[in-house]
Design an enzyme around this catalytic site. Sequence first.
Site: not given
Lengths: 273, 273
Positions: A95-97
């Site tokens: 998700a690369k949050r």
Amino acid sequence: MTTQQLHEQILQKKSFLCVGLDPDLSKIPAHLLETEDPIFEFNKAIIDATHDLTVGYKPNTAFFEAYGIKGWMSLQKTINYINENYPDIFTIADAKRGDIGNTSSMYAKAFFEDLNFDSVTVAPYMGKDSVEPFLAFENKHTIMLALTSNEGAFDFQTLNTNGTELYKQVLETSKTWKNSQNLMYVVGATKAEYFADIRKIVPDSFLLVPGIGAQGGSLSEVCKYGMNDKIGLLVNSARAIIYASKGTDFAEKAREEALKVQQEMAEIIDSKF
Amino acid sequence: MTTQQLHEQILQKKSFLCVGLDPDLSKIPAHLLETEDPIFEFNKAIIDATHDLTVGYKPNTAFFEAYGIKGWMSLQKTINYINENYPDIFTIADAKRGDIGNTSSMYAKAFFEDLNFDSVTVAPYMGKDSVEPFLAFENKHTIMLALTSNEGAFDFQTLNTNGTELYKQVLETSKTWKNSQNLMYVVGATKAEYFADIRKIVPDSFLLVPGIGAQGGSLSEVCKYGMNDKIGLLVNSARAIIYASKGTDFAEKAREEALKVQQEMAEIIDSKF
């Protein structure tokens, strides 16, 4: 899941393969498009065909969000399906949050509680208080970008900062954060020679390695420089496996591709352990 | 929406306020929890009460994702409500996305096509090919993190890279990317003195400024250093406005807080233009 359990699964399956689930309606077999939830049906078939060869699944959230509510429902069904049918498998929400603290807490709830993933990928740019809310979850894992496998990795990640590359500074700094034992790192396979330096900084951490397969990285090179005495690698392959065929035999072909990678991994494990 | 249209709206409303929509079920008024979709009802009331005082709304995706499918449905309803009822208002998906090219393309589709936001926030760590897929959308805007308002901003963003701070390098480099005219930047209000340097690098770009209100930044300081001859600022306030009251008067109180900020902005605009 603990890293010890992950390690045991790797030894038992002789695999440190993670299959990336990037379901794209323009690429999945045509016959699935007639089903009610083509994305879930595609994922389910891939999972059923590969679960004994892989230790992890990594749904890429972008490929679900692109289809809106329906896509998010497919994501929920996919993670539920894995957790119910193959509970030993390590799940990664790619998700690369990352955001300010109270926002990162909400993202952590989304992926660790609501969806019940074992881990989530995060970006480091906003620093300590953007990552620590994820690290607070026990037996959950936060996989932070260090050195990625794309061309743009050289825009900022390899810039010289105080005598060292930024990605090394990111690794060093992250070790000082609270609950840093829950960190893993993304390190791209396209630059295998970098692994030696990275292992000097994070000798014990699991590294999630994209870039094998469609992105062109070499498995043996990655293992040569990146493996530690607990294996310490999760090698991701998505397109080369899940899109091995566009026909009705897609799951079978996916298994064949996964098997090739797993066999190569078994040889490496057997030769080293 | 074009930046010219945004500029015209700012002059017409005498406001460059953006209201952040961070709906947290533990903070929204109790009487809303009995409705079928408390998050949407909360947002709708805030929007109806403030739309003439603000030029933008910025739903923070984390606060929707934390509630799973139901949350994503509330996000969809919220953006649809704004687009249908207040189509002139600039909408920002505060999502902090960014991944390899084909994945960023899917995120761009999610926010620009499926949800039809005017803009989305992105993180720069993965470089050029992680951002350019967003920039390819005409009349859509990509708001990239430069210098954020949190404590962790000093972990990496201000590191010295080749004689300049990383965030300045990020700004400089991004100007060379394809369709860079579609870039805006996040610059935190908590460090107003930095704006002068930033304006030397990106004199014409819109800057999205969080950190006013609950995070403690000063509006007049930000304007002194950050405003350009087209205003060039979108100042975000979330908690100070949307959680001004926990009672049934929450929307009214939100309007009062928004009005205070708008009046301060009107004075600044009148004194400068």
